[in-house]
Structure formats: C-alpha cells, structure tokens
Design a protein around this motif. Structure first.
Motif, PDB file in Angstrom:
ATOM      1  N   ARG A  68     -43.866  36.089  34.128  1.00  0.00           N
ATOM      2  CA  ARG A  68     -44.890  35.981  33.085  1.00  0.00           C
ATOM      3  C   ARG A  68     -45.604  37.320  32.908  1.00  0.00           C
ATOM      4  NH1 ARG A  68     -49.881  32.455  33.969  1.00  0.00           N
ATOM      5  NH2 ARG A  68     -48.368  30.839  33.554  1.00  0.00           N
ATOM      6  N   TYR A  69     -45.434  38.240  33.877  1.00  0.00           N
ATOM      7  CA  TYR A  69     -46.058  39.555  33.797  1.00  0.00           C
ATOM      8  C   TYR A  69     -45.122  40.624  33.233  1.00  0.00           C
ATOM      9  CZ  TYR A  69     -49.489  37.273  36.780  1.00  0.00           C
ATOM     10  OH  TYR A  69     -50.414  36.407  37.285  1.00  0.00           O
ATOM     11  N   MET A  70     -44.009  40.197  32.625  1.00  0.00           N
ATOM     12  CA  MET A  70     -43.193  41.168  31.899  1.00  0.00           C
ATOM     13  C   MET A  70     -44.028  41.733  30.748  1.00  0.00           C
ATOM     14  SD  MET A  70     -40.112  41.420  33.245  1.00  0.00           S
ATOM     15  CE  MET A  70     -38.849  41.732  32.019  1.00  0.00           C
ATOM     16  N   PRO A  71     -43.969  43.030  30.502  1.00  0.00           N
ATOM     17  CA  PRO A  71     -44.843  43.630  29.482  1.00  0.00           C
ATOM     18  C   PRO A  71     -44.743  42.970  28.113  1.00  0.00           C
ATOM     19  CG  PRO A  71     -43.777  45.334  30.790  1.00  0.00           C
ATOM     20  CD  PRO A  71     -43.171  44.041  31.219  1.00  0.00           C
ATOM     21  N   GLN A  72     -43.519  42.681  27.666  1.00  0.00           N
ATOM     22  CA  GLN A  72     -43.380  42.106  26.322  1.00  0.00           C
ATOM     23  C   GLN A  72     -43.831  40.648  26.275  1.00  0.00           C
ATOM     24  OE1 GLN A  72     -43.061  44.026  24.016  1.00  0.00           O
ATOM     25  NE2 GLN A  72     -41.692  45.724  24.487  1.00  0.00           N
ATOM     26  N   ILE A  73     -43.792  39.950  27.409  1.00  0.00           N
ATOM     27  CA  ILE A  73     -44.352  38.600  27.454  1.00  0.00           C
ATOM     28  C   ILE A  73     -45.863  38.665  27.314  1.00  0.00           C
ATOM     29  CG2 ILE A  73     -44.640  36.541  28.875  1.00  0.00           C
ATOM     30  CD1 ILE A  73     -41.792  36.956  27.715  1.00  0.00           C
ATOM     31  N   MET A  74     -46.478  39.609  28.005  1.00  0.00           N
ATOM     32  CA  MET A  74     -47.927  39.797  27.865  1.00  0.00           C
ATOM     33  C   MET A  74     -48.290  40.205  26.437  1.00  0.00           C
ATOM     34  SD  MET A  74     -48.634  41.628  31.566  1.00  0.00           S
ATOM     35  CE  MET A  74     -50.415  41.753  31.375  1.00  0.00           C
ATOM     36  N   HIS A  75     -47.411  40.993  25.811  1.00  0.00           N
ATOM     37  CA  HIS A  75     -47.619  41.381  24.417  1.00  0.00           C
ATOM     38  C   HIS A  75     -47.554  40.152  23.509  1.00  0.00           C
ATOM     39  CE1 HIS A  75     -46.325  44.260  20.921  1.00  0.00           C
ATOM     40  NE2 HIS A  75     -47.537  43.764  20.744  1.00  0.00           N
ATOM     41  N   ALA A  76     -46.537  39.298  23.739  1.00  0.00           N
ATOM     42  CA  ALA A  76     -46.409  38.075  22.939  1.00  0.00           C
ATOM     43  C   ALA A  76     -47.633  37.178  23.103  1.00  0.00           C
ATOM     44  CB  ALA A  76     -45.140  37.316  23.353  1.00  0.00           C
ATOM     45  N   LYS A  77     -48.136  37.078  24.329  1.00  0.00           N
ATOM     46  CA  LYS A  77     -49.327  36.271  24.579  1.00  0.00           C
ATOM     47  C   LYS A  77     -50.501  36.787  23.753  1.00  0.00           C
ATOM     48  CE  LYS A  77     -52.405  34.746  28.319  1.00  0.00           C
ATOM     49  NZ  LYS A  77     -52.658  34.763  29.786  1.00  0.00           N
ATOM     50  N   ALA A  78     -50.671  38.100  23.707  1.00  0.00           N
ATOM     51  CA  ALA A  78     -51.776  38.689  22.947  1.00  0.00           C
ATOM     52  C   ALA A  78     -51.594  38.467  21.445  1.00  0.00           C
ATOM     53  CB  ALA A  78     -51.878  40.184  23.258  1.00  0.00           C
ATOM     54  N   LEU A  79     -50.354  38.598  20.967  1.00  0.00           N
ATOM     55  CA  LEU A  79     -50.091  38.393  19.541  1.00  0.00           C
ATOM     56  C   LEU A  79     -50.356  36.950  19.130  1.00  0.00           C
ATOM     57  CD1 LEU A  79     -46.783  40.455  19.176  1.00  0.00           C
ATOM     58  CD2 LEU A  79     -48.991  40.994  18.113  1.00  0.00           C
ATOM     59  N   VAL A  80     -49.909  36.005  19.957  1.00  0.00           N
ATOM     60  CA  VAL A  80     -50.147  34.592  19.651  1.00  0.00           C
ATOM     61  C   VAL A  80     -51.638  34.296  19.674  1.00  0.00           C
ATOM     62  CG1 VAL A  80     -49.808  32.224  20.479  1.00  0.00           C
ATOM     63  CG2 VAL A  80     -47.873  33.816  20.439  1.00  0.00           C
ATOM     64  N   ALA A  81     -52.342  34.795  20.683  1.00  0.00           N
ATOM     65  CA  ALA A  81     -53.780  34.546  20.811  1.00  0.00           C
ATOM     66  C   ALA A  81     -54.569  35.112  19.636  1.00  0.00           C
ATOM     67  CB  ALA A  81     -54.294  35.134  22.120  1.00  0.00           C
ATOM     68  N   SER A  82     -54.072  36.204  19.061  1.00  0.00           N
ATOM     69  CA  SER A  82     -54.772  36.829  17.929  1.00  0.00           C
ATOM     70  C   SER A  82     -54.445  36.167  16.599  1.00  0.00           C
ATOM     71  CB  SER A  82     -54.415  38.315  17.854  1.00  0.00           C
ATOM     72  OG  SER A  82     -53.058  38.492  17.465  1.00  0.00           O
ATOM     73  N   GLY A  83     -53.540  35.186  16.610  1.00  0.00           N
ATOM     74  CA  GLY A  83     -53.207  34.456  15.399  1.00  0.00           C
ATOM     75  C   GLY A  83     -52.111  35.067  14.551  1.00  0.00           C
ATOM     76  N   ARG A  84     -51.372  36.050  15.086  1.00  0.00           N
ATOM     77  CA  ARG A  84     -50.369  36.742  14.278  1.00  0.00           C
ATOM     78  C   ARG A  84     -49.244  35.836  13.795  1.00  0.00           C
ATOM     79  NH1 ARG A  84     -50.118  42.348  14.439  1.00  0.00           N
ATOM     80  NH2 ARG A  84     -48.429  42.103  12.907  1.00  0.00           N
ATOM     81  N   ILE A  85     -48.945  34.743  14.502  1.00  0.00           N
ATOM     82  CA  ILE A  85     -47.891  33.837  14.016  1.00  0.00           C
ATOM     83  C   ILE A  85     -48.486  32.498  13.564  1.00  0.00           C
ATOM     84  CG2 ILE A  85     -46.133  34.921  15.479  1.00  0.00           C
ATOM     85  CD1 ILE A  85     -46.221  32.371  17.254  1.00  0.00           C
ATOM     86  N   GLY A  86     -49.799  32.426  13.472  1.00  0.00           N
ATOM     87  CA  GLY A  86     -50.439  31.199  13.033  1.00  0.00           C
ATOM     88  C   GLY A  86     -50.430  30.144  14.134  1.00  0.00           C
ATOM     89  N   GLU A  87     -50.333  28.900  13.726  1.00  0.00           N
ATOM     90  CA  GLU A  87     -50.292  27.785  14.677  1.00  0.00           C
ATOM     91  C   GLU A  87     -48.936  27.763  15.382  1.00  0.00           C
ATOM     92  OE1 GLU A  87     -49.827  22.958  14.429  1.00  0.00           O
ATOM     93  OE2 GLU A  87     -51.051  23.961  12.911  1.00  0.00           O
ATOM     94  N   PRO A  88     -48.892  27.862  16.717  1.00  0.00           N
ATOM     95  CA  PRO A  88     -47.608  27.816  17.420  1.00  0.00           C
ATOM     96  C   PRO A  88     -46.903  26.471  17.170  1.00  0.00           C
ATOM     97  CG  PRO A  88     -49.337  28.623  18.866  1.00  0.00           C
ATOM     98  CD  PRO A  88     -50.023  28.083  17.640  1.00  0.00           C
ATOM     99  N   LEU A  89     -45.616  26.528  16.866  1.00  0.00           N
ATOM    100  CA  LEU A  89     -44.852  25.322  16.549  1.00  0.00           C
ATOM    101  C   LEU A  89     -43.693  25.072  17.498  1.00  0.00           C
ATOM    102  CD1 LEU A  89     -44.563  25.773  12.665  1.00  0.00           C
ATOM    103  CD2 LEU A  89     -46.213  24.337  13.901  1.00  0.00           C
ATOM    104  N   GLU A  90     -42.994  26.144  17.863  1.00  0.00           N
ATOM    105  CA  GLU A  90     -41.704  25.961  18.534  1.00  0.00           C
ATOM    106  C   GLU A  90     -41.387  27.174  19.409  1.00  0.00           C
ATOM    107  OE1 GLU A  90     -37.049  25.813  16.983  1.00  0.00           O
ATOM    108  OE2 GLU A  90     -38.665  25.057  15.694  1.00  0.00           O
ATOM    109  N   VAL A  91     -40.758  26.910  20.565  1.00  0.00           N
ATOM    110  CA  VAL A  91     -40.319  27.984  21.467  1.00  0.00           C
ATOM    111  C   VAL A  91     -38.862  27.732  21.834  1.00  0.00           C
ATOM    112  CG1 VAL A  91     -40.729  29.208  23.638  1.00  0.00           C
ATOM    113  CG2 VAL A  91     -42.653  28.148  22.428  1.00  0.00           C
ATOM    114  N   GLU A  92     -38.097  28.807  21.932  1.00  0.00           N
ATOM    115  CA  GLU A  92     -36.672  28.703  22.283  1.00  0.00           C
ATOM    116  C   GLU A  92     -36.362  29.731  23.365  1.00  0.00           C
ATOM    117  OE1 GLU A  92     -33.188  30.491  19.819  1.00  0.00           O
ATOM    118  OE2 GLU A  92     -33.474  28.447  19.065  1.00  0.00           O
ATOM    119  N   CYS A  93     -35.847  29.261  24.507  1.00  0.00           N
ATOM    120  CA  CYS A  93     -35.453  30.141  25.614  1.00  0.00           C
ATOM    121  C   CYS A  93     -33.967  29.939  25.871  1.00  0.00           C
ATOM    122  CB  CYS A  93     -36.249  29.809  26.874  1.00  0.00           C
ATOM    123  SG  CYS A  93     -38.043  29.929  26.689  1.00  0.00           S
TER     124      CYS A  93
END
Length: 380
Positions: free
Chosen positions: A126-151
C-alpha cells in the motif's frame, strides 16, 4: 546508553534480512536474530553485524530484552513466537499472512489488545508511490465518486518449483496469503477500510511439487528446479493451496457515495500475462490506471480530456518515502519507520496492525470455502 529502540528478528531468509535492514533504516538497533539452522543464522548475523544469534526464540527474548520483535518466517510458523513475544511485552512487526487461519489470527489480535502492545502488519505494498498517488487523487475528487476497482495479475510461476512452505495451507502458503493480502491492503488504502461483502473461488493448478534439498531463500527457489523433471527417483509431495483465485467485493467508499464500490481481484499464479498486470480505479468523472501487479507504475489518468494521460509522481509523495529503489525494501522500511516513530511518541499516519491481519485471514478462510456457487441442473 543508547536511546534507540531495540529489535529482535525471527527469520534469516529474504524477509528476515529485509526486516533487519528496514528497522536499521528506521533508526532502531538490531540486537539479535533467530533462525532454524545454526550455521545459516550465524552467517547472516555475521554478514549483517548483528551481535546476538541463535535458534532458541524464548532464550533470545530473555537475553536480548527487545522493545520490538520482527516476525519474518512463513505464516504457518507465526503463532508460537508471536504469542511468546506478546507475553514478554514486546511490540510486534509481522509479515503477511498473520497466521495460517482466521481463528489463530483473531486470537493473536485479542492477545495484543489485552497486553496493550502495538502491532504492525506488513501487507506493505500500500506504500508503493503510485498507490499513494492514486489515494491522493481519489481523495481530491479527481475521478468523482469511486465506482469500481480492477486488480489483474498473472505471475507465470514455474509448475515445478520445489516443494516448500508456499505449497501448503498449514504453513501459510497459497496465493491468497501471499498476493491477495497486498492487493486488498492497496484497495482499502485508496477506497476505504469497510469491507461489506465478498464472494470468491480458488483453483489448485499444482497438485504436486518435487522435493529438493537446499532451498533457503524463497526468492531463489527457481534455481533449484530439477533439471530432469521425469527422473523416477524424484520425490513428490501433495500441495493443498490455491495458485489462482477470483474474488469479488463490495467496499464502502471513504468519500460520500450512492452505492458500494465494486472490486474485482483476478490472479493467475501459474499462467502467463499477455498485456500488463494492472490496477484500475474507475469513478463517475474519471479513471486511474496503474501498470504493474502491485502498482509499480506509471500512473495514467482519464478525465474530462477523454484520453489517458501519464501523470508524474508528486515530489511530496517521493519525499515522504525512503530513498530506496527496491519496492519491497522501501515498503518495509516505511512501515517500520511508522512503528518506530509511533513508539517514540511521534504523531504518524495510521498503519495496519493485527486487527487488519486477522480480518484478512478470516476473509481468506471464507474464500477458500468456495461455497458461493449456484449449481444449475439440466432443467434450467
């Protein structure tokens, strides 16, 4: 006298040496290391300049009097040494899985709570840099309401890797324990911690494995694959773990949302990938795509421009993490640093402990039950 926190490490392989280095980087003092094999633990201790080494864990606890223990053995060997360490009053840093079952993991969590020791659970990608980046982007509303995740991930492991702890449930093996734990930690860090519902299925694609002596470092096991796999003198043992899994989840969004976030985890341990392994977060206004099975990057954003655009990692995230190239080592070091700072009275970000370790193990037990199917008969 040194004011550094002291650490005793249990395990001499890849993880044991990695944990020792992580705590040194975090400013702690490694006072001892324990392993199963006398000559191996002695060599590792001397190579890493660790003053105490031995094979008796209880004796090491009494001799070293550590503030923290770091558990870096396979999951099936965790219960007894963690129990002894907690009873001794030590704080515990433990690699995933916490144990080989939900019941024993829950018992350790309750014991740690009762003894009021702090715990850290190292599902640490969870401390991978780009995961932390994604967390910040989601928290700031850049993708709106989270709907779906695919791993999605495919590892193409060799079907003839030598038999070891990773081949049995009893010893903490299986792809759920050693891959899914990281991915679930990644998704909850970005989306939210409240897991509402799940279903899943597993498949064992490696019913047997050859027995080969000499494998000590888990990461080197490919080097011990028999040259002649059809040699009639080879010994084979049965494997009872999953090598592939599919899991569906509903997770409550940390942001206000009309409905739970749908999550797909799809992993094939023994099959080859065609395109990149990836993690994707879709929202009502955009999407985030990260290359790599644990989000190594780069990261791409789809927004109002209606095209994928690579986004640079912010300096704020880069500077918040240790300056270490290796993803695994950097993640261990970051988590170890959080624990050390916390125990030293500093304010730190929240980090996962035995509560999450027990929750994850109970989830894995449910997935392995594999009883969510609706059977169709010929009349349908």
């Amino acid at each position: 006298m040194s004011s550094k926190l002291t650490v005793l490490v249990h395990g001499t392989g890849f993880a044991g040496q990695g944990h020792a280095q992580a705590f040194r980087d975090a400013g702690a003092d490694i006072v001892g290391i324990v392993g199963r094999t006398p000559d191996v633990v002695e060599k590792v201790a001397k190579d890493m300049a660790i003053p105490y080494f031995g094979t008796d864990w209880q004796l090491a606890l009494e001799t070293c009097q550590p503030d923290i223990v770091s558990i870096a053995t396979p999951g099936g060997a965790h219960v007894e040494p963690i129990t002894q360490a907690i009873q001794f009053g030590c704080h515990v840093f433990c690699d995933k899985p916490l144990t080989a079952s939900g019941d024993t993991s829950q018992a350790l969590y309750e014991l740690a709570e009762a003894k009021q020791v702090k715990t850290a659970f190292a599902a640490s990608f969870r401390y991978m840099p780009q995961i932390m980046h994604a967390k910040a982007l989601v928290a700031s509303g850049r993708i709106g309401e989270p709907l779906e995740v695919e791993c999605i991930s495919h590892f193409n492991l060799d079907r003839h890797i030598p038999f070891g702890w990773s081949h049995t449930i009893e010893n903490g093996g299986g792809r759920l324990n050693n891959n899914f734990t990281h991915l679930l930690s990644i998704v909850t860090s970005v989306i939210g911690d409240n897991i509402l519902a799940l279903q899943g299925e597993v498949r064992n694609d490696m019913p047997q494995a050859p027995v080969v002596n000499g494998v000590h470092n888990f990461t080197q096991r490919r080097n011990f694959i028999p040259k002649d796999i059809n040699d009639p003198s080879l010994e084979w043992r049965d494997c009872d773990v999953e090598w592939s899994y599919t899991v569906l989840m509903k997770i409550e969004s940390r942001l206000p949302a009309k409905q739970p976030v749908s999550v797909l985890f799809k992993h094939g341990g023994l099959v080859p990938r065609f395109n990149e392994d990836h993690i994707v977060f879709h929202g009502s206004k955009g999407s985030i795509y990260i290359k790599g099975h644990y989000g190594s990057g780069p990261l791409y954003l789809w927004d109002d421009n209606k095209e994928w655009q690579e986004i640079d990692l912010p300096d704020s995230i880069r500077s918040a993490l240790p300056d270490i190239d290796d993803d695994t080592q950097r993640s261990w070091t970051h988590l170890a640093t959080q624990l050390v700072k916390d125990l030293s009275g500093e304010t730190v970000e929240s980090y996962q402990g035995f509560k999450e370790g027990a929750e994850y193990q109970k989830i894995i037990d449910l997935i392995r039950q594999n009883d969510r199917w609706i059977e169709l008969n010929s009349s349908h």
